[in-house]
Design a protein around this motif. Structure first.
Motif, short mmCIF file in Angstrom:
data_model
loop_
_atom_site.label_atom_id
_atom_site.label_comp_id
_atom_site.label_asym_id
_atom_site.label_seq_id
_atom_site.Cartn_x
_atom_site.Cartn_y
_atom_site.Cartn_z
N THR A 154 0.83 -1.20 0.00
CA THR A 154 0.00 0.00 0.00
C THR A 154 0.87 1.25 0.00
O THR A 154 0.58 2.23 -0.70
CB THR A 154 -0.93 0.01 1.23
N PHE A 155 1.95 1.21 0.76
CA PHE A 155 2.87 2.34 0.80
C PHE A 155 3.61 2.49 -0.53
O PHE A 155 3.85 3.61 -0.99
CB PHE A 155 3.87 2.16 1.95
N GLN A 156 3.95 1.36 -1.14
CA GLN A 156 4.61 1.42 -2.45
C GLN A 156 3.69 2.08 -3.48
O GLN A 156 4.16 2.83 -4.35
CB GLN A 156 4.99 0.00 -2.91
N LYS A 157 2.40 1.82 -3.38
CA LYS A 157 1.44 2.46 -4.29
C LYS A 157 1.40 3.96 -4.06
O LYS A 157 1.29 4.75 -5.01
CB LYS A 157 0.05 1.86 -4.10
N LYS A 158 1.51 4.39 -2.80
CA LYS A 158 1.53 5.83 -2.47
C LYS A 158 2.76 6.49 -3.08
O LYS A 158 2.68 7.60 -3.61
CB LYS A 158 1.52 6.03 -0.96
N ILE A 159 3.89 5.78 -3.02
CA ILE A 159 5.12 6.31 -3.64
C ILE A 159 4.91 6.48 -5.13
O ILE A 159 5.23 7.54 -5.71
CB ILE A 159 6.31 5.38 -3.36
N ALA A 160 4.38 5.46 -5.77
CA ALA A 160 4.16 5.50 -7.22
C ALA A 160 3.25 6.67 -7.60
O ALA A 160 3.54 7.41 -8.55
CB ALA A 160 3.57 4.19 -7.70
N ARG A 161 2.15 6.84 -6.86
CA ARG A 161 1.21 7.93 -7.18
C ARG A 161 1.85 9.30 -6.97
O ARG A 161 1.62 10.22 -7.75
CB ARG A 161 -0.05 7.79 -6.33
N SER A 162 2.67 9.43 -5.94
CA SER A 162 3.31 10.72 -5.69
C SER A 162 4.31 11.07 -6.80
O SER A 162 4.40 12.23 -7.22
CB SER A 162 4.02 10.71 -4.33
N VAL A 163 5.04 10.07 -7.28
CA VAL A 163 6.00 10.31 -8.36
C VAL A 163 5.27 10.70 -9.64
O VAL A 163 5.69 11.61 -10.37
CB VAL A 163 6.88 9.06 -8.59
N ILE A 164 4.15 10.05 -9.91
CA ILE A 164 3.36 10.39 -11.10
C ILE A 164 2.82 11.82 -11.01
O ILE A 164 2.80 12.56 -12.00
CB ILE A 164 2.21 9.38 -11.28
N LYS A 165 2.40 12.24 -9.81
CA LYS A 165 1.95 13.62 -9.63
C LYS A 165 3.09 14.59 -9.90
O LYS A 165 2.90 15.66 -10.47
CB LYS A 165 1.41 13.82 -8.21
N GLY A 166 4.30 14.21 -9.48
CA GLY A 166 5.46 15.04 -9.75
C GLY A 166 5.74 15.15 -11.24
O GLY A 166 6.04 16.23 -11.75
N ILE A 167 5.61 14.04 -11.96
CA ILE A 167 5.78 14.05 -13.41
C ILE A 167 4.74 14.96 -14.06
O ILE A 167 5.04 15.73 -14.97
CB ILE A 167 5.68 12.62 -13.99
#
Length: 331
Positions: free
Chosen positions: A310-323
């Motif tokens: 679940t935390f890994q998914k949060k990381i992925a979503r945050s990076v995509i928002k940054g992109i």
């Protein structure tokens, strides 16, 4: 580098140096940089930056540290300047036609899961490896991008537990670049320390002049698996001068990713900021590229979070928002 040499190389710079106070300034329509002789700090558009060496004056000449010259090239020059540090010198190649390049649209994203196969990376106290965290986050990033941005081409350097040489990772990204313009490269890693108290995430972009000694050590750690027999084509690419436009965009991408990462995950994983270092996997890539140290596996609390899907998914979503923030910005 001599202050007068910088002015002669880039005549469009407007410069000032006050004789009695030792305060100097460099100005262009893109921004301004100010400094003081003898100081190891400078300001860029009002924000303070630290230098590893002080600004010196010898006889009648002022000498600027290479880090500060790089800041001028990346932030105050609109067009693409090729440059390279060589020992204590800076080689600069100015294009014949200084036309600014203005496209930030992202058409393809290359996702690199750090380490893999025979190279496990670092590990936590339970034996959980960095290669597993990086692949997990990379997969979620890939899946979310395919779902929410179907118009963008998304490629993964590795989709399973296999070893890929560092130079082959950048070669893979450059093949995507040859097919699709406006590519960015994201590499996922976990940090390590002798102390189990070290904590936080960092986002790196490429520079031959690392931000800190710790940044230099992190780069050495991540560069350790580079192959003995380098691909000659990649070796040629790596020997080329750095592009100021690509570096500037890499820093903007790093800033955007770090901001969104902090919003989503701090204080669970605190921010250690955006830094620069000479990572081999970034050096070979000819597009905006960043390396995300997602947290410390050697910290028991952070390791527990980094192992959590679940935390890994949060990381992925945050990076995509940054992109997304990066792609929406003006160059």
């Amino acid at each position: 580098m001599a202050f007068s040499d910088l002015k002669s190389i880039l005549p469009e710079l407007s410069t000032k140096l006050k004789k009695y106070t030792g305060v100097g300034g460099i100005y262009t329509p893109q921004g301004n940089l100010q400094f003081r002789i003898g100081s190891s700090f400078y300001t860029l558009d009002g924000k303070i930056y630290k230098l590893p060496k002080a600004i010196l004056k010898k006889e009648d000449e002022v000498y600027l540290p290479l880090d500060m010259v790089e800041a001028v090239l990346l932030n105050l020059i609109a067009y693409d300047v090729r440059y390279q540090f060589k020992e204590s010198e800076l080689l600069v190649l100015i294009p014949k036609e200084t036309v600014p390049k203005r496209s930030l649209g992202v058409k393809a994203i290359v996702i690199d899961a750090g380490h893999g196969g025979k190279d496990p990376g670092t590990a936590d106290h339970t034996g959980y490896y960095e290669k597993e965290v990086s692949l997990g986050v990379a997969r979620y990033t890939y899946l979310y991008l395919r779902k929410y941005y179907p118009e963008i081409r998304v490629e993964m350097v590795r989709k399973d537990d296999r070893f890929v040489e560092l130079e082959d990772r950048s070669k893979f990204a450059n093949r995507v670049l040859a097919d699709t313009r406006d590519v960015i490269f994201i590499s996922f890693h976990c940090n390590a320390s002798l102390s189990d108290k070290a904590a936080g995430f960092e986002v790196y972009y490429l520079s031959q002049s690392p931000s800190t000694e710790a940044a230099r050590e992190t780069a050495l750690l991540e560069n350790r698996t580079i192959g003995k027999h380098k691909n000659p084509v990649v070796a040629e690419i790596q020997s080329q001068m750095l592009s100021s436009v690509t570096q500037r965009r890499s820093k903007k991408l790093a800033d955007a990713v770090a901001e969104q990462y902090e919003k989503a995950l701090s204080p669970e994983i605190p921010s250690r900021g955006v830094k620069k270092a000479d990572f081999s996997v970034l050096r070979g890539s000819l597009m905006p590229a960043v390396l995300v140290e997602m947290g410390y596996l050697t910290n028991p609390e952070e390791s527990k979070k980094l192992r959590d899907k679940t935390f890994q998914k949060k990381i992925a979503r945050s990076v995509i928002k940054g992109i997304h923030e990066y792609a929406s910005a003006k160059d």
